[in-house]
Every structure is written in structure tokens, then in C-alpha cells.
Design a protein around this motif. Structure first.
Motif, PDB file in Angstrom:
ATOM      1  N   LEU A 179     -70.331   5.721  36.153  1.00 37.92           N
ATOM      2  CA  LEU A 179     -69.464   4.552  36.047  1.00 37.92           C
ATOM      3  C   LEU A 179     -69.402   4.142  34.585  1.00 37.92           C
ATOM      4  N   ARG A 180     -68.313   3.486  34.218  1.00 36.10           N
ATOM      5  CA  ARG A 180     -68.189   2.942  32.866  1.00 36.10           C
ATOM      6  C   ARG A 180     -67.898   1.457  32.959  1.00 36.10           C
ATOM      7  N   LEU A 181     -68.790   0.675  32.440  1.00 32.86           N
ATOM      8  CA  LEU A 181     -68.626  -0.770  32.434  1.00 32.86           C
ATOM      9  C   LEU A 181     -67.996  -1.217  31.125  1.00 32.86           C
ATOM     10  N   SER A 182     -67.234  -2.291  31.211  1.00 29.31           N
ATOM     11  CA  SER A 182     -66.640  -2.903  30.026  1.00 29.31           C
ATOM     12  C   SER A 182     -66.972  -4.386  30.011  1.00 29.31           C
ATOM     13  N   CYS A 183     -67.090  -4.924  28.822  1.00 29.99           N
ATOM     14  CA  CYS A 183     -67.298  -6.362  28.652  1.00 29.99           C
ATOM     15  C   CYS A 183     -66.388  -6.816  27.527  1.00 29.99           C
ATOM     16  N   ALA A 184     -65.389  -7.604  27.874  1.00 27.71           N
ATOM     17  CA  ALA A 184     -64.423  -8.072  26.892  1.00 27.71           C
ATOM     18  C   ALA A 184     -64.706  -9.529  26.531  1.00 27.71           C
ATOM     19  N   ALA A 185     -64.822  -9.785  25.250  1.00 29.74           N
ATOM     20  CA  ALA A 185     -65.036 -11.149  24.765  1.00 29.74           C
ATOM     21  C   ALA A 185     -63.703 -11.746  24.343  1.00 29.74           C
ATOM     22  N   SER A 186     -63.484 -12.979  24.710  1.00 32.09           N
ATOM     23  CA  SER A 186     -62.248 -13.651  24.323  1.00 32.09           C
ATOM     24  C   SER A 186     -62.558 -15.044  23.806  1.00 32.09           C
ATOM     25  N   GLY A 187     -61.586 -15.628  23.105  1.00 27.46           N
ATOM     26  CA  GLY A 187     -61.800 -16.956  22.525  1.00 27.46           C
ATOM     27  C   GLY A 187     -61.605 -16.898  21.028  1.00 27.46           C
ATOM     28  N   TYR A 188     -60.375 -17.232  20.542  1.00 29.74           N
ATOM     29  CA  TYR A 188     -60.045 -17.035  19.139  1.00 29.74           C
ATOM     30  C   TYR A 188     -60.828 -17.970  18.224  1.00 29.74           C
ATOM     31  N   ARG A 189     -61.436 -18.997  18.792  1.00 26.07           N
ATOM     32  CA  ARG A 189     -62.174 -19.961  17.957  1.00 26.07           C
ATOM     33  C   ARG A 189     -63.575 -19.491  17.621  1.00 26.07           C
ATOM     34  N   TYR A 190     -63.970 -18.337  18.150  1.00 25.01           N
ATOM     35  CA  TYR A 190     -65.376 -17.952  18.037  1.00 25.01           C
ATOM     36  C   TYR A 190     -65.541 -16.570  17.437  1.00 25.01           C
ATOM     37  N   TYR A 191     -66.619 -16.409  16.676  1.00 24.62           N
ATOM     38  CA  TYR A 191     -67.109 -15.091  16.303  1.00 24.62           C
ATOM     39  C   TYR A 191     -68.098 -14.663  17.379  1.00 24.62           C
ATOM     40  N   THR A 192     -68.125 -13.380  17.643  1.00 19.26           N
ATOM     41  CA  THR A 192     -69.014 -12.859  18.680  1.00 19.26           C
ATOM     42  C   THR A 192     -69.995 -11.876  18.066  1.00 19.26           C
ATOM     43  N   THR A 216     -64.964  -5.638  22.449  1.00 23.07           N
ATOM     44  CA  THR A 216     -65.324  -5.114  23.767  1.00 23.07           C
ATOM     45  C   THR A 216     -66.547  -4.219  23.666  1.00 23.07           C
ATOM     46  N   LEU A 217     -67.448  -4.402  24.601  1.00 23.75           N
ATOM     47  CA  LEU A 217     -68.662  -3.601  24.715  1.00 23.75           C
ATOM     48  C   LEU A 217     -68.542  -2.722  25.944  1.00 23.75           C
ATOM     49  N   SER A 226     -79.281  -2.358  27.458  1.00 27.76           N
ATOM     50  CA  SER A 226     -78.861  -1.668  26.243  1.00 27.76           C
ATOM     51  C   SER A 226     -78.111  -2.612  25.318  1.00 27.76           C
ATOM     52  N   GLY A 227     -78.177  -2.291  24.029  1.00 21.96           N
ATOM     53  CA  GLY A 227     -77.444  -3.066  23.050  1.00 21.96           C
ATOM     54  C   GLY A 227     -77.580  -2.435  21.681  1.00 21.96           C
ATOM     55  N   PHE A 228     -77.184  -3.196  20.667  1.00 23.45           N
ATOM     56  CA  PHE A 228     -77.243  -2.715  19.292  1.00 23.45           C
ATOM     57  C   PHE A 228     -78.243  -3.539  18.498  1.00 23.45           C
ATOM     58  N   ASP A 229     -79.010  -2.857  17.645  1.00 17.87           N
ATOM     59  CA  ASP A 229     -79.896  -3.551  16.726  1.00 17.87           C
ATOM     60  C   ASP A 229     -79.084  -4.088  15.557  1.00 17.87           C
ATOM     61  N   ASP A 230     -79.727  -4.886  14.716  1.00 18.79           N
ATOM     62  CA  ASP A 230     -79.045  -5.488  13.575  1.00 18.79           C
ATOM     63  C   ASP A 230     -78.474  -4.437  12.626  1.00 18.79           C
ATOM     64  N   ASP A 278     -73.896  -9.534  18.581  1.00 19.69           N
ATOM     65  CA  ASP A 278     -75.022  -9.055  19.400  1.00 19.69           C
ATOM     66  C   ASP A 278     -74.686  -8.926  20.876  1.00 19.69           C
ATOM     67  N   MET A 279     -73.615  -8.240  21.169  1.00 23.00           N
ATOM     68  CA  MET A 279     -73.274  -8.033  22.569  1.00 23.00           C
ATOM     69  C   MET A 279     -74.258  -7.050  23.196  1.00 23.00           C
TER      70      MET A 279
END
Length: 121
Positions: A18-31, A77-78, A49-53, A33-34
């Protein structure tokens, strides 16, 4: 309003993908460390799972070699590619992100509503 929306969950047999997606929205915000988490019934929510700095990927031991995390920063999107799925991967999968208001600088943590993954033996 900042929002995280997960998709791609479903029911598969063991060994499937399976492939999961996570879409972030909201133009007022920076996102930032997803990250992916999951929670099985009766268990604590756990890191997947995620990304290090430094941009390197990080995985829970239980998914190493089977799951691959990626992101499209332009689309905010993650993704999580899940291969060789096992019944023990059955859980609700959540996306988490850090958000900063572009105007105020206020930082907060945001969670998505989750997407269910069910793996049958």
C-alpha cells in the motif's frame, strides 16, 4: 486553517503493498518534520518513519527494509510506501507535522485523522 489529510489505506493480504499519502494544507503556515505514526487496537501510538533534521530517513526497526518514506516538498505531501505487509502492520496510520504561523511565528504540532491499514494472513 492548517490541516493534514491522510489517504491510501485499505485492506490487503499479507505480502501485499500500500502507499499512504499525507497532504498538508493551509497557506498561512509553514510545515516541518512530517512523520508517520501508527496505533494498533489496544496499543500505544508508535513512531513508524520520518526524516531527520539532516534530511536522512528514519524507520522503526519493525518496518526497516519494507517501508520507504518520501516527500514532495513542493506539494507539502509525505508518502509511505509499504511493501511485504504483515498482519502486525494492521493499525491506524497517522501523519504528524510541526506547523508555524507565518504571521505570528506560533509553532504547534498537528495530527491528521488517520487512515486504516488492515493486513490479513
Amino acid at each position: 486553517q492548517a490541516q493534514l489529510v491522510e489517504s491510501g489505506g485499505g485492506s490487503v493480504q499479507a505480502g501485499g503493498s500500500l502507499r499512504l499519502s499525507c497532504a498538508a494544507s493551509g497557506y498561512r503556515y509553514y510545515t516541518y518534520d512530517m512523520t508517520w505514526y501508527r496505533q494498533a487496537p489496544g496499543k500505544e501510538r508508535e513512531f513508524v518513519s520520518g526524516f531527520d533534521d539532516d534530511g536522512s530517513t528514519n524507520y522503526a526497526d519493525s518496518v526497516k527494509g519494507r517501508f520507504t518514506v518520501s516527500q514532495d516538498k513542493a506539494k507539502n505531501t509525505l508518502y509511505l510506501q509499504m511493501n511485504s505487509l504483515k498482519p502486525e502492520d494492521t493499525a491506524m496510520y497517522f501523519c504528524k507535522a510541526g506547523c508555524r504561523d507565518k504571521s505570528s511565528g506560533y509553532y504547534f504540532t498537528l495530527w491528521g485523522q488517520g487512515t486504516q491499514v488492515t493486513v490479513s494472513s
